[in-house]
Design a protein around this motif. Structure first.
Motif, PDB file in Angstrom:
ATOM      1  N   THR A 165       0.831  -1.197   0.000  1.00  0.00           N
ATOM      2  CA  THR A 165       0.000   0.000   0.000  1.00  0.00           C
ATOM      3  C   THR A 165       0.870   1.253   0.000  1.00  0.00           C
ATOM      4  O   THR A 165       2.082   1.181   0.166  1.00  0.00           O
ATOM      5  N   GLN A 166       0.220   2.379  -0.182  1.00  0.00           N
ATOM      6  CA  GLN A 166       0.884   3.671  -0.119  1.00  0.00           C
ATOM      7  C   GLN A 166       0.157   4.482   0.944  1.00  0.00           C
ATOM      8  O   GLN A 166      -1.071   4.602   0.906  1.00  0.00           O
ATOM      9  N   ILE A 167       0.922   5.003   1.898  1.00  0.00           N
ATOM     10  CA  ILE A 167       0.310   5.837   2.930  1.00  0.00           C
ATOM     11  C   ILE A 167       0.973   7.201   2.939  1.00  0.00           C
ATOM     12  O   ILE A 167       2.087   7.376   2.455  1.00  0.00           O
ATOM     13  N   LYS A 220      -4.284   7.209   2.586  1.00  0.00           N
ATOM     14  CA  LYS A 220      -3.878   5.901   2.068  1.00  0.00           C
ATOM     15  C   LYS A 220      -4.371   5.749   0.634  1.00  0.00           C
ATOM     16  O   LYS A 220      -5.521   6.069   0.335  1.00  0.00           O
ATOM     17  N   ASP A 221      -3.502   5.270  -0.245  1.00  0.00           N
ATOM     18  CA  ASP A 221      -3.864   4.882  -1.613  1.00  0.00           C
ATOM     19  C   ASP A 221      -4.744   5.908  -2.336  1.00  0.00           C
ATOM     20  O   ASP A 221      -5.819   5.592  -2.829  1.00  0.00           O
ATOM     21  N   GLY A 222      -4.309   7.156  -2.380  1.00  0.00           N
ATOM     22  CA  GLY A 222      -5.020   8.191  -3.118  1.00  0.00           C
ATOM     23  C   GLY A 222      -6.155   8.863  -2.370  1.00  0.00           C
ATOM     24  O   GLY A 222      -6.883   9.664  -2.937  1.00  0.00           O
ATOM     25  N   VAL A 223      -6.316   8.552  -1.082  1.00  0.00           N
ATOM     26  CA  VAL A 223      -7.386   9.153  -0.276  1.00  0.00           C
ATOM     27  C   VAL A 223      -6.768   9.831   0.943  1.00  0.00           C
ATOM     28  O   VAL A 223      -6.044   9.203   1.709  1.00  0.00           O
ATOM     29  N   LEU A 272       4.836   6.998   1.780  1.00  0.00           N
ATOM     30  CA  LEU A 272       5.551   5.761   2.069  1.00  0.00           C
ATOM     31  C   LEU A 272       4.903   4.617   1.297  1.00  0.00           C
ATOM     32  O   LEU A 272       3.703   4.380   1.415  1.00  0.00           O
ATOM     33  N   ASN A 273       5.697   3.926   0.505  1.00  0.00           N
ATOM     34  CA  ASN A 273       5.237   2.736  -0.199  1.00  0.00           C
ATOM     35  C   ASN A 273       5.787   1.532   0.539  1.00  0.00           C
ATOM     36  O   ASN A 273       6.983   1.485   0.838  1.00  0.00           O
ATOM     37  N   ILE A 311       5.085   1.043  24.411  1.00  0.00           N
ATOM     38  CA  ILE A 311       4.150   1.703  23.499  1.00  0.00           C
ATOM     39  C   ILE A 311       3.732   0.705  22.423  1.00  0.00           C
ATOM     40  O   ILE A 311       4.570   0.088  21.768  1.00  0.00           O
ATOM     41  N   VAL A 312       2.429   0.557  22.250  1.00  0.00           N
ATOM     42  CA  VAL A 312       1.874  -0.331  21.225  1.00  0.00           C
ATOM     43  C   VAL A 312       1.277   0.541  20.129  1.00  0.00           C
ATOM     44  O   VAL A 312       0.486   1.446  20.397  1.00  0.00           O
ATOM     45  N   ALA A 313       1.690   0.265  18.891  1.00  0.00           N
ATOM     46  CA  ALA A 313       1.162   1.009  17.749  1.00  0.00           C
ATOM     47  C   ALA A 313       1.364   0.167  16.495  1.00  0.00           C
ATOM     48  O   ALA A 313       2.127  -0.808  16.500  1.00  0.00           O
ATOM     49  N   GLY A 314       0.680   0.560  15.436  1.00  0.00           N
ATOM     50  CA  GLY A 314       0.890  -0.099  14.162  1.00  0.00           C
ATOM     51  C   GLY A 314       2.307   0.147  13.674  1.00  0.00           C
ATOM     52  O   GLY A 314       2.973   1.097  14.094  1.00  0.00           O
ATOM     53  N   CYS A 315       2.766  -0.721  12.778  1.00  0.00           N
ATOM     54  CA  CYS A 315       4.130  -0.609  12.270  1.00  0.00           C
ATOM     55  C   CYS A 315       4.096  -0.765  10.749  1.00  0.00           C
ATOM     56  O   CYS A 315       3.445  -1.673  10.225  1.00  0.00           O
ATOM     57  N   PHE A 316       4.781   0.119  10.047  1.00  0.00           N
ATOM     58  CA  PHE A 316       4.783   0.126   8.587  1.00  0.00           C
ATOM     59  C   PHE A 316       6.198  -0.074   8.085  1.00  0.00           C
ATOM     60  O   PHE A 316       7.113   0.664   8.469  1.00  0.00           O
ATOM     61  N   TYR A 317       6.382  -1.082   7.213  1.00  0.00           N
ATOM     62  CA  TYR A 317       7.676  -1.346   6.599  1.00  0.00           C
ATOM     63  C   TYR A 317       7.759  -0.574   5.283  1.00  0.00           C
ATOM     64  O   TYR A 317       6.986  -0.819   4.364  1.00  0.00           O
ATOM     65  N   VAL A 318       8.706   0.347   5.177  1.00  0.00           N
ATOM     66  CA  VAL A 318       8.863   1.216   4.010  1.00  0.00           C
ATOM     67  C   VAL A 318       9.778   0.555   2.989  1.00  0.00           C
ATOM     68  O   VAL A 318      10.898   0.157   3.305  1.00  0.00           O
ATOM     69  N   GLU A 319       9.264   0.431   1.760  1.00  0.00           N
ATOM     70  CA  GLU A 319      10.086  -0.056   0.652  1.00  0.00           C
ATOM     71  C   GLU A 319      10.674   1.122  -0.133  1.00  0.00           C
ATOM     72  O   GLU A 319      11.817   1.077  -0.562  1.00  0.00           O
ATOM     73  N   SER A 320       9.879   2.182  -0.333  1.00  0.00           N
ATOM     74  CA  SER A 320      10.352   3.407  -0.980  1.00  0.00           C
ATOM     75  C   SER A 320       9.555   4.576  -0.420  1.00  0.00           C
ATOM     76  O   SER A 320       8.490   4.395   0.155  1.00  0.00           O
ATOM     77  N   TRP A 321      10.086   5.779  -0.600  1.00  0.00           N
ATOM     78  CA  TRP A 321       9.431   6.948  -0.020  1.00  0.00           C
ATOM     79  C   TRP A 321       9.712   8.196  -0.853  1.00  0.00           C
ATOM     80  O   TRP A 321      10.582   8.212  -1.701  1.00  0.00           O
TER      81      TRP A 321
END
Length: 176
Positions: free
Chosen positions: A49-51, A67-70, A103-104, A116-126
């Motif tokens: 995805t893209q955020i 996210k994803d154009g929104v 972030l892609n 601290i608990v939170a979501g985690c995003f793995y970045v491939e490109s930015w």
């Protein structure tokens, strides 16, 4: 008289060359993306995805704006997230605080770090959403599409982590 002219020209060159070098672009980051306003969307685990994120000054460090154009409409922004992967761990604070980053990559689920608990995003490109916003003191002669040598030199640590710094939330919940 010739010596004075040579001295003035030499002084101008000594002052001007470093300024020009510091403004030299080194990494293109501008991303032109068409977006619409819409409701908040959850991040789906392991989905490519893209955020669109902005800096958040405390752990976990980032807040999702879209996210994803929104772009999420209203004050109900998405969750705060940790960022890992292919994203610099140092950057000029003025750039971090004034730009929205694209972030892609993949959302890898909730993680725990130092309580601290939170979501985690793995970045491939930015990249940066649209033109790079800079402080007004830089003028129009500094790149609006690329990071510069000055940006690299003036970089400070930002909240980006290594994957091995986290506990899985499921592992944490089952150990209690």
């Amino acid at each position: 008289m010739k010596e004075i002219i040579k001295c003035v020209v030499g002084l101008i060159i000594v002052i001007l060359i470093p300024i020009l070098i510091l403004r030299m672009p080194i990494k293109h980051v501008e991303m032109k993306i068409n977006v619409t306003d819409g409701p908040k969307q959850d991040l789906d685990k392991d989905e490519v995805t893209q955020i669109y994120v902005g800096n958040y000054p405390e752990d976990p460090g980032w807040i999702v704006y879209g996210k994803d154009g929104v772009m999420f409409k209203g004050s109900n922004k998405a969750d705060h997230i940790f960022v890992v992967g292919n994203f610099p761990n140092k950057m000029n604070y003025t750039l971090i605080n004034t730009n929205v980053f694209v972030l892609n990559g993949k959302y890898i689920g909730e993680k725990k770090r130092k309580g601290i608990v939170a979501g985690c995003f793995y970045v491939e490109s930015w990249g940066v959403f649209g033109k790079l916003k800079r402080e007004s003191g830089f003028g129009d002669s500094v790149s609006k599409s690329s990071l510069t040598i000055y940006d690299q030199i003036s970089a400070d640590p930002i909240l980006v982590y290594d994957s091995d710094e986290f506990e899985n939330v499921d592992d944490y919940k089952t150990s209690k």
